[in-house]
Design a protein around this motif. Structure first.
Motif, PDB file in Angstrom:
ATOM      1  N   HIS A  52      -5.067 -16.402   6.362  1.00  0.00           N
ATOM      2  CA  HIS A  52      -4.148 -16.530   7.395  1.00  0.00           C
ATOM      3  C   HIS A  52      -2.976 -17.187   7.629  1.00  0.00           C
ATOM      4  N   PRO A  53      -1.992 -16.834   8.031  1.00  0.00           N
ATOM      5  CA  PRO A  53      -0.441 -17.647   7.733  1.00  0.00           C
ATOM      6  C   PRO A  53      -0.774 -19.135   8.666  1.00  0.00           C
ATOM      7  N   ASN A  54      -0.465 -20.528   8.115  1.00  0.00           N
ATOM      8  CA  ASN A  54      -0.186 -21.604   8.927  1.00  0.00           C
ATOM      9  C   ASN A  54       1.485 -21.800   8.187  1.00  0.00           C
ATOM     10  N   GLN A  55       2.163 -21.673   8.509  1.00  0.00           N
ATOM     11  CA  GLN A  55       3.231 -21.599   7.973  1.00  0.00           C
ATOM     12  C   GLN A  55       4.105 -19.755   8.452  1.00  0.00           C
ATOM     13  N   LYS A  56       5.543 -20.078   9.106  1.00  0.00           N
ATOM     14  CA  LYS A  56       6.375 -18.926   9.098  1.00  0.00           C
ATOM     15  C   LYS A  56       6.939 -19.413   7.909  1.00  0.00           C
ATOM     16  N   GLY A  57       7.949 -18.041   6.475  1.00  0.00           N
ATOM     17  CA  GLY A  57       7.899 -18.037   6.056  1.00  0.00           C
ATOM     18  C   GLY A  57       9.743 -17.881   5.493  1.00  0.00           C
ATOM     19  N   GLY A  58      10.409 -18.029   5.027  1.00  0.00           N
ATOM     20  CA  GLY A  58      11.265 -18.095   4.725  1.00  0.00           C
ATOM     21  C   GLY A  58      12.612 -17.663   3.541  1.00  0.00           C
ATOM     22  N   SER A  59      13.194 -16.917   3.956  1.00  0.00           N
ATOM     23  CA  SER A  59      14.357 -16.282   2.240  1.00  0.00           C
ATOM     24  C   SER A  59      15.716 -16.367   2.560  1.00  0.00           C
ATOM     25  N   LYS A  60      16.245 -16.477   1.558  1.00  0.00           N
ATOM     26  CA  LYS A  60      17.717 -16.027   1.669  1.00  0.00           C
ATOM     27  C   LYS A  60      17.975 -15.267   0.392  1.00  0.00           C
ATOM     28  N   ARG A  61      19.343 -14.231   0.714  1.00  0.00           N
ATOM     29  CA  ARG A  61      19.422 -13.338  -0.091  1.00  0.00           C
ATOM     30  C   ARG A  61      20.442 -13.440  -0.356  1.00  0.00           C
ATOM     31  N   LYS A  62      21.201 -12.771  -1.964  1.00  0.00           N
ATOM     32  CA  LYS A  62      22.147 -13.010  -1.522  1.00  0.00           C
ATOM     33  C   LYS A  62      23.239 -11.516  -1.084  1.00  0.00           C
ATOM     34  N   PRO A  63      24.257 -12.034  -1.101  1.00  0.00           N
ATOM     35  CA  PRO A  63      25.574 -10.575  -0.190  1.00  0.00           C
ATOM     36  C   PRO A  63      24.634  -9.557  -1.837  1.00  0.00           C
ATOM     37  N   GLU A 104      11.271  -8.270   5.890  1.00  0.00           N
ATOM     38  CA  GLU A 104      10.300  -9.210   6.607  1.00  0.00           C
ATOM     39  C   GLU A 104       9.641  -9.777   6.127  1.00  0.00           C
ATOM     40  N   ARG A 105       8.808  -9.615   4.885  1.00  0.00           N
ATOM     41  CA  ARG A 105       8.096 -10.068   3.872  1.00  0.00           C
ATOM     42  C   ARG A 105       8.816 -11.509   3.573  1.00  0.00           C
ATOM     43  N   ARG A 106       7.316 -12.189   3.539  1.00  0.00           N
ATOM     44  CA  ARG A 106       7.885 -13.946   2.826  1.00  0.00           C
ATOM     45  C   ARG A 106       6.872 -14.259   2.388  1.00  0.00           C
ATOM     46  N   SER A 107       7.280 -15.077   0.849  1.00  0.00           N
ATOM     47  CA  SER A 107       5.516 -16.006   0.365  1.00  0.00           C
ATOM     48  C   SER A 107       5.202 -16.716   1.340  1.00  0.00           C
ATOM     49  N   ILE A 108       3.855 -16.522   0.951  1.00  0.00           N
ATOM     50  CA  ILE A 108       3.040 -17.714   2.210  1.00  0.00           C
ATOM     51  C   ILE A 108       2.361 -18.298   1.558  1.00  0.00           C
ATOM     52  N   ARG A 109       2.759 -20.087   1.612  1.00  0.00           N
ATOM     53  CA  ARG A 109       1.540 -20.461   0.690  1.00  0.00           C
ATOM     54  C   ARG A 109       0.459 -21.546   1.521  1.00  0.00           C
ATOM     55  N   LYS A 110       0.745 -21.687   3.008  1.00  0.00           N
ATOM     56  CA  LYS A 110       0.230 -22.636   3.340  1.00  0.00           C
ATOM     57  C   LYS A 110      -1.170 -21.378   4.821  1.00  0.00           C
ATOM     58  N   PHE A 111      -2.410 -21.637   4.586  1.00  0.00           N
ATOM     59  CA  PHE A 111      -3.474 -21.078   4.717  1.00  0.00           C
ATOM     60  C   PHE A 111      -4.133 -21.524   6.241  1.00  0.00           C
ATOM     61  N   THR A 112      -4.875 -20.626   7.024  1.00  0.00           N
ATOM     62  CA  THR A 112      -5.975 -21.740   8.252  1.00  0.00           C
ATOM     63  C   THR A 112      -6.831 -21.578   7.147  1.00  0.00           C
ATOM     64  N   ALA A 113      -8.292 -21.648   7.889  1.00  0.00           N
ATOM     65  CA  ALA A 113     -10.007 -22.068   7.029  1.00  0.00           C
ATOM     66  C   ALA A 113     -10.056 -20.869   7.396  1.00  0.00           C
ATOM     67  N   ASP A 114      -9.433 -19.257   8.314  1.00  0.00           N
ATOM     68  CA  ASP A 114     -10.209 -18.030   8.341  1.00  0.00           C
ATOM     69  C   ASP A 114     -10.439 -17.500   7.217  1.00  0.00           C
ATOM     70  N   PRO A 115     -11.521 -16.776   7.540  1.00  0.00           N
ATOM     71  CA  PRO A 115     -11.693 -15.391   6.154  1.00  0.00           C
ATOM     72  C   PRO A 115     -11.365 -14.187   6.288  1.00  0.00           C
ATOM     73  N   VAL A 116     -10.970 -13.662   5.009  1.00  0.00           N
ATOM     74  CA  VAL A 116     -10.327 -12.587   5.251  1.00  0.00           C
ATOM     75  C   VAL A 116     -11.865 -11.284   5.461  1.00  0.00           C
ATOM     76  N   ASP A 117     -11.412 -10.611   5.955  1.00  0.00           N
ATOM     77  CA  ASP A 117     -12.683  -9.811   5.923  1.00  0.00           C
ATOM     78  C   ASP A 117     -12.697  -8.612   4.530  1.00  0.00           C
ATOM     79  N   LYS A 118     -13.786  -8.089   3.997  1.00  0.00           N
ATOM     80  CA  LYS A 118     -14.062  -7.265   3.024  1.00  0.00           C
ATOM     81  C   LYS A 118     -13.742  -6.115   2.920  1.00  0.00           C
TER      82      LYS A 118
END
Length: 173
Positions: free
Chosen positions: A153-164, A14-28
């Motif tokens: 924090h993601p501001n998009q849904k990632g997508g990807s395909k894999r070869k068989p 399920e992991r995908r590359s995400i390139r758009k983010f919200t303005a929310d910080p990520v805590d330490k």
């Protein structure tokens, strides 16, 4: 045996590359958890040659780092960047150390995903080692930049395909 419900295998699928983010910080504390996931990656002779530098949105080095890549809008939009280096003095086998760094990066990407965040592995930035190392005030003689993990924090849904799988096999088993 059905392995589809295994949480690790599910996170890998399920992991995908995400390139758009919200303005929310990520805590330490969350960033520390991500770094610890990288810390536990395998390495040849357990030399653990990776070193990390976290650059957050409020750090002036973030803009300097953004200027070192064609993906500067992604860097600028992120909450943080985890810069992953190899410590040249700790390295013992270039191939094995690069493989270990890849495992370290993948561990962090999986941790980011399972923590409900998004990230993308920037590789293009390593093509010119001098620029990002200078932007971060680090020594090219001591460190080799392996990747920058851009996260938030993601501001998009990632997508990807894999070869068989059959296309990737050299022979059936």
């Amino acid at each position: 045996m059905d392995h589809r419900d295994n949480p690790v295998l599910q996170a890998i699928r399920e992991r995908r590359s995400i390139r758009k983010f919200t303005a929310d910080p990520v805590d330490k504390e969350t960033l520390k958890t991500i770094l610890e996931a990288g810390q536990w990656a395998p390495s040849g002779k357990n030399n653990q040659p990776w070193r990390f530098l976290v650059v957050t949105r409020d750090d002036p080095r973030m803009e300097k780092l953004a200027q070192c890549t064609e993906y500067s809008p992604i860097v600028r939009a992120s909450a943080a960047c985890i810069c992953v280096f190899l410590d040249k003095a700790t390295m013992y086998s270039e191939m094995k150390d690069h493989q270990g760094a890849g495992a370290c990066i993948q561990n962090m990407l999986l941790a980011i995903h399972t923590l409900g965040l998004g990230a993308v592995w920037l590789g293009q930035i390593v093509n010119d080692q001098a620029a990002p190392l200078a932007a971060l005030g680090l020594s090219e003689a001591e460190l080799e930049l392996e990747a920058v993990i851009v996260l938030g924090h993601p501001n998009q849904k990632g997508g990807s395909k894999r070869k068989p799988l059959s296309e990737l096999m050299l022979e059936d088993f």
